[in-house]
Design a protein around this motif. Structure first.
Motif, PDB file in Angstrom:
ATOM      1  N   ASN A  37      51.115  84.202  49.189  1.00  0.00           N
ATOM      2  CA  ASN A  37      50.900  82.852  49.708  1.00  0.00           C
ATOM      3  C   ASN A  37      49.702  82.875  50.644  1.00  0.00           C
ATOM      4  O   ASN A  37      49.820  83.263  51.806  1.00  0.00           O
ATOM      5  N   CYS A  40      49.502  81.492  54.394  1.00  0.00           N
ATOM      6  CA  CYS A  40      50.164  82.147  55.522  1.00  0.00           C
ATOM      7  C   CYS A  40      49.983  83.659  55.485  1.00  0.00           C
ATOM      8  O   CYS A  40      50.185  84.331  56.479  1.00  0.00           O
ATOM      9  N   ASP A  42      51.680  85.616  53.329  1.00  0.00           N
ATOM     10  CA  ASP A  42      52.952  86.245  52.943  1.00  0.00           C
ATOM     11  C   ASP A  42      52.818  86.959  51.599  1.00  0.00           C
ATOM     12  O   ASP A  42      52.199  86.432  50.675  1.00  0.00           O
ATOM     13  N   CYS A  66      55.728  86.101  57.224  1.00  0.00           N
ATOM     14  CA  CYS A  66      56.450  85.396  58.274  1.00  0.00           C
ATOM     15  C   CYS A  66      57.962  85.454  58.031  1.00  0.00           C
ATOM     16  O   CYS A  66      58.420  85.774  56.933  1.00  0.00           O
ATOM     17  N   SER A  69      59.348  83.398  55.012  1.00  0.00           N
ATOM     18  CA  SER A  69      59.122  83.930  53.662  1.00  0.00           C
ATOM     19  C   SER A  69      60.068  85.091  53.371  1.00  0.00           C
ATOM     20  O   SER A  69      60.599  85.207  52.267  1.00  0.00           O
ATOM     21  N   ARG A 127      54.998  74.917  55.880  1.00  0.00           N
ATOM     22  CA  ARG A 127      55.770  76.145  55.666  1.00  0.00           C
ATOM     23  C   ARG A 127      56.525  76.165  54.343  1.00  0.00           C
ATOM     24  O   ARG A 127      57.199  77.148  54.042  1.00  0.00           O
ATOM     25  N   CYS A 130      55.879  79.062  52.170  1.00  0.00           N
ATOM     26  CA  CYS A 130      56.503  80.306  52.647  1.00  0.00           C
ATOM     27  C   CYS A 130      57.911  80.429  52.061  1.00  0.00           C
ATOM     28  O   CYS A 130      58.321  81.496  51.613  1.00  0.00           O
TER      29      CYS A 130
HETATM   30 ZN    ZN Z   1      54.736  82.259  55.793  1.00  0.00          ZN
END
Ligand code: ZN
Length: 147
Positions: A37, A40, A42, A66, A69, A127, A130
């Protein structure tokens, strides 16, 4: 959503991100996919053993990123283990509705309760990717990830 419920959900998410279920590379996986992703940073890798009966006989993940995720990946592995691919498809569809703040009519009460923990993410559109990363990666593993 009231505050007590929100706090409970945060607890569940933190618990999954600190103590991920089914974490680690899988020996002899029949399917595997990597997900990323870029919004972010992830990363998630999903490992599967699909049984001849069409069930997800085993599932595991590895990843970095994060809390949302990683918690989502952990919850997903818990939920999908032992399910048929058709069930998994329905769960994913329901989850994608919930994270957008929409109703998810196809889910059983138990599944809805589990997935709604992540549903609060609909208040934070940035988000959502995520939370959905693990699910999209699962789908890629099933469809294109035969090892
Ligand atoms: Zn994330």
């Amino acid at each position: 959503m009231d505050n007590a419920l929100r706090e409970l959900y945060q607890e569940v998410i933190l618990d999954h991100s600190r103590h991920p279920r089914h974490y680690g590379a899988m020996e002899g996986a029949s399917h595997k996919a990597d997900g990323y992703n870029p919004l972010c940073g992830d990363r998630v890798t999903i490992y599967l053993k699909l049984g001849d009966d069409g069930r997800v006989a085993d599932i595991a993940f590895e990843g970095k990123g994060c809390a949302i995720s990683q918690a989502s990946a952990s919850m997903m592995t818990d939920l999908l283990k032992g399910r048929t691919r058709e069930d998994a498809e329905k769960l994913m569809e329901g989850f994608l509705h919930l994270v957008k703040g929409e109703d998810a009519p196809g889910l059983s009460d138990d599944d809805r309760e589990t997935l709604e923990v992540m549903g609060g993410i609909s208040e934070f559109p940035m988000r959502v990717k995520c939370a959905t990363l693990a699910w999209h990666t699962y789908k890629n593993a099933v469809e294109e990830g035969a090892t």
